[in-house]
Design an enzyme around this catalytic site. Structure first.
Site, PDB file in Angstrom:
ATOM      1  N   ASP A  33      -0.514 -25.475  23.432  1.00 15.66           N
ATOM      2  CA  ASP A  33      -1.304 -25.493  22.086  1.00 15.66           C
ATOM      3  C   ASP A  33      -0.509 -26.019  20.979  1.00 15.66           C
ATOM      4  O   ASP A  33      -0.671 -25.531  19.637  1.00 15.66           O
ATOM      5  CB  ASP A  33      -1.720 -23.861  21.793  1.00 15.66           C
ATOM      6  CG  ASP A  33      -2.646 -23.676  22.718  1.00 15.66           C
ATOM      7  OD1 ASP A  33      -2.928 -24.356  24.028  1.00 15.66           O
ATOM      8  OD2 ASP A  33      -3.175 -22.478  22.833  1.00 15.66           O
ATOM      9  N   GLU A  81      -6.200 -25.031  22.825  1.00 20.50           N
ATOM     10  CA  GLU A  81      -7.200 -24.127  22.770  1.00 20.50           C
ATOM     11  C   GLU A  81      -8.399 -24.664  21.987  1.00 20.50           C
ATOM     12  O   GLU A  81      -8.420 -25.027  20.949  1.00 20.50           O
ATOM     13  CB  GLU A  81      -6.769 -22.708  21.958  1.00 20.50           C
ATOM     14  CG  GLU A  81      -7.565 -21.749  21.930  1.00 20.50           C
ATOM     15  CD  GLU A  81      -7.123 -20.331  21.303  1.00 20.50           C
ATOM     16  OE1 GLU A  81      -5.784 -20.239  21.131  1.00 20.50           O
ATOM     17  OE2 GLU A  81      -7.890 -19.488  20.997  1.00 20.50           O
ATOM     18  N   LYS A 138      -8.681 -25.657  26.983  1.00 11.72           N
ATOM     19  CA  LYS A 138      -8.874 -24.113  27.376  1.00 11.72           C
ATOM     20  C   LYS A 138      -9.469 -23.147  26.369  1.00 11.72           C
ATOM     21  O   LYS A 138      -9.125 -23.214  25.320  1.00 11.72           O
ATOM     22  CB  LYS A 138      -7.348 -23.634  27.657  1.00 11.72           C
ATOM     23  CG  LYS A 138      -6.373 -23.290  26.433  1.00 11.72           C
ATOM     24  CD  LYS A 138      -5.108 -22.842  27.164  1.00 11.72           C
ATOM     25  CE  LYS A 138      -4.077 -22.583  25.907  1.00 11.72           C
ATOM     26  NZ  LYS A 138      -4.655 -21.648  24.879  1.00 11.72           N
ATOM     27  N   LYS A 141      -6.865 -17.938  25.875  1.00 12.17           N
ATOM     28  CA  LYS A 141      -5.628 -17.650  25.391  1.00 12.17           C
ATOM     29  C   LYS A 141      -4.758 -17.938  26.659  1.00 12.17           C
ATOM     30  O   LYS A 141      -3.779 -18.980  26.401  1.00 12.17           O
ATOM     31  CB  LYS A 141      -4.867 -16.401  24.841  1.00 12.17           C
ATOM     32  CG  LYS A 141      -5.842 -15.882  23.882  1.00 12.17           C
ATOM     33  CD  LYS A 141      -5.822 -16.827  22.555  1.00 12.17           C
ATOM     34  CE  LYS A 141      -6.799 -16.292  21.539  1.00 12.17           C
ATOM     35  NZ  LYS A 141      -6.856 -17.097  20.290  1.00 12.17           N
ATOM     36  N   VAL A 166       3.244 -22.613  21.304  1.00 15.52           N
ATOM     37  CA  VAL A 166       2.830 -21.431  20.383  1.00 15.52           C
ATOM     38  C   VAL A 166       1.682 -21.014  20.823  1.00 15.52           C
ATOM     39  O   VAL A 166       0.601 -21.573  21.577  1.00 15.52           O
ATOM     40  CB  VAL A 166       2.754 -22.166  18.857  1.00 15.52           C
ATOM     41  CG1 VAL A 166       3.871 -22.651  18.574  1.00 15.52           C
ATOM     42  CG2 VAL A 166       1.534 -23.124  18.770  1.00 15.52           C
ATOM     43  N   THR A 167       1.453 -19.647  20.511  1.00 17.58           N
ATOM     44  CA  THR A 167       2.427 -18.755  19.735  1.00 17.58           C
ATOM     45  C   THR A 167       2.946 -18.047  20.994  1.00 17.58           C
ATOM     46  O   THR A 167       2.215 -17.559  22.026  1.00 17.58           O
ATOM     47  CB  THR A 167       1.806 -17.661  18.761  1.00 17.58           C
ATOM     48  OG1 THR A 167       0.788 -17.034  19.232  1.00 17.58           O
ATOM     49  CG2 THR A 167       1.203 -18.458  17.568  1.00 17.58           C
ATOM     50  N   CYS A 171      -0.674 -17.046  23.309  1.00 17.04           N
ATOM     51  CA  CYS A 171      -1.017 -18.212  24.541  1.00 17.04           C
ATOM     52  C   CYS A 171      -0.062 -18.338  25.320  1.00 17.04           C
ATOM     53  O   CYS A 171      -0.111 -18.805  26.803  1.00 17.04           O
ATOM     54  CB  CYS A 171      -1.877 -19.316  23.696  1.00 17.04           C
ATOM     55  SG  CYS A 171      -3.133 -19.173  23.070  1.00 17.04           S
TER      56      CYS A 171
HETATM   57  N1  TIU Z   1      -2.372 -20.654  20.893  1.00 11.46           N
HETATM   58  C1  TIU Z   1      -2.333 -19.242  20.617  1.00 11.46           C
HETATM   59  O1  TIU Z   1      -1.385 -18.830  20.749  1.00 11.46           O
HETATM   60  N2  TIU Z   1      -3.526 -18.892  19.918  1.00 11.46           N
HETATM   61  C2  TIU Z   1      -3.677 -18.110  18.958  1.00 11.46           C
HETATM   62  O2  TIU Z   1      -4.756 -17.701  18.529  1.00 11.46           O
HETATM   63  N3  TIU Z   1      -2.595 -17.637  18.764  1.00 11.46           N
HETATM   64  C3  TIU Z   1      -2.266 -16.616  17.787  1.00 11.46           C
HETATM   65  O3  TIU Z   1      -1.132 -16.183  17.346  1.00 11.46           O
HETATM   66  N4  TIU Z   1      -3.487 -16.190  16.756  1.00 11.46           N
END
Ligand code: TIU
Length: 230
Positions: A33, A81, A138, A141, A166-167, A171
């Protein structure tokens, strides 16, 4: 990649909690992501009230590992995402929770938040996917939920996964746990992942490797890059 180079066992001796051995030909680099929606102002991450500059800071490190992995001939997976434009794969529980400035599917400065095909779901330019690399959209998460990821890995005989992205605690950790339950040995690159919350990143790294690698391993990017050198 020559067959011999891919089959050779490479060992990250300083991985935590103990050395991590991998054959490049049976290992995928999975970048979670690294899309504009989380890393640039005006996206989904910012809409939740987060400071996105923390995440921008890891882009050069992720790019350096990606370049070394590509140079060694390793297989690369990118995830995003991203929901369908009609939101049919976005549970109301996900869209309606909390009180964000904008919700999934609302229009922000980079188009509709977390919607496939919108500018915000593009992977940042420095990490743009190349032909032959797998890109997985996807809805959750975790990258295994409701995606073809496991089938694609099995088709290629992949047994180990090296993660960045991330994060860390959302995810990335969710995907590592999904992978762990599916029998993959996973390693998270410590400086190739970031959270909006420094304490959450630290706690996640610690809980992954605790209890004898209960979820997997962690290691620094410089050691991984050294093992990918020709
Ligand atoms: N990719 C991912 O981690 N999606 C999130 O929504 N992360 C947050 O930290 N919000």
């Amino acid at each position: 990649m020559g067959a011999q180079a891919g089959a050779a066992s490479r060992v990250l001796a300083r991985a935590v909690p103990f050395p991590y051995a991998f054959e490049l030909a049976r290992t995928a680099l999975v970048i979670i992501d690294m899309q504009r929606d989380f890393i640039e102002p005006g996206g989904f991450g910012a809409s939740l009230g987060n400071d996105v500059t923390r995440l921008q800071a890891i882009v050069p490190t992720v790019a350096a590992v990606l370049e070394a992995w590509r140079g060694a001939g390793g297989f690369v997976v990118h995830t995003r995402e991203a929901h369908r434009p009609d939101l049919s794969d976005c549970p109301p529980a996900k869209r309606l929770r909390g009180n964000p400035a904008l919700r999934i599917g609302d229009v922000g400065t980079m188009g509709r938040l977390l919607i496939a095909g919108e500018p915000g779901t593009e992977i940042v330019a420095a990490l743009a996917p190349r032909p032959g690399e797998l890109v997985i959209d996807k809805p959750g998460k975790g990258a295994f939920h409701a995606t073809p990821l496991q089938a694609e890995l099995e088709r290629r005989g992949i047994a180990r996964l090296v993660f960045m992205g991330v994060t860390t605690e959302v995810c990335v950790q969710t995907t590592m746990r999904e992978a762990n339950d599916r029998g993959y040995d996973g390693l998270l690159v410590e400086d190739g992942t970031e959270s909006y919350f420094p304490a959450f990143k630290a706690a996640t790294l610690a809980m992954i490797s605790a209890q004898g690698a209960i979820v997997g391993w962690t290691a620094r990017s410089d050691e991984l890059i050294a093992k990918l050198a020709r």
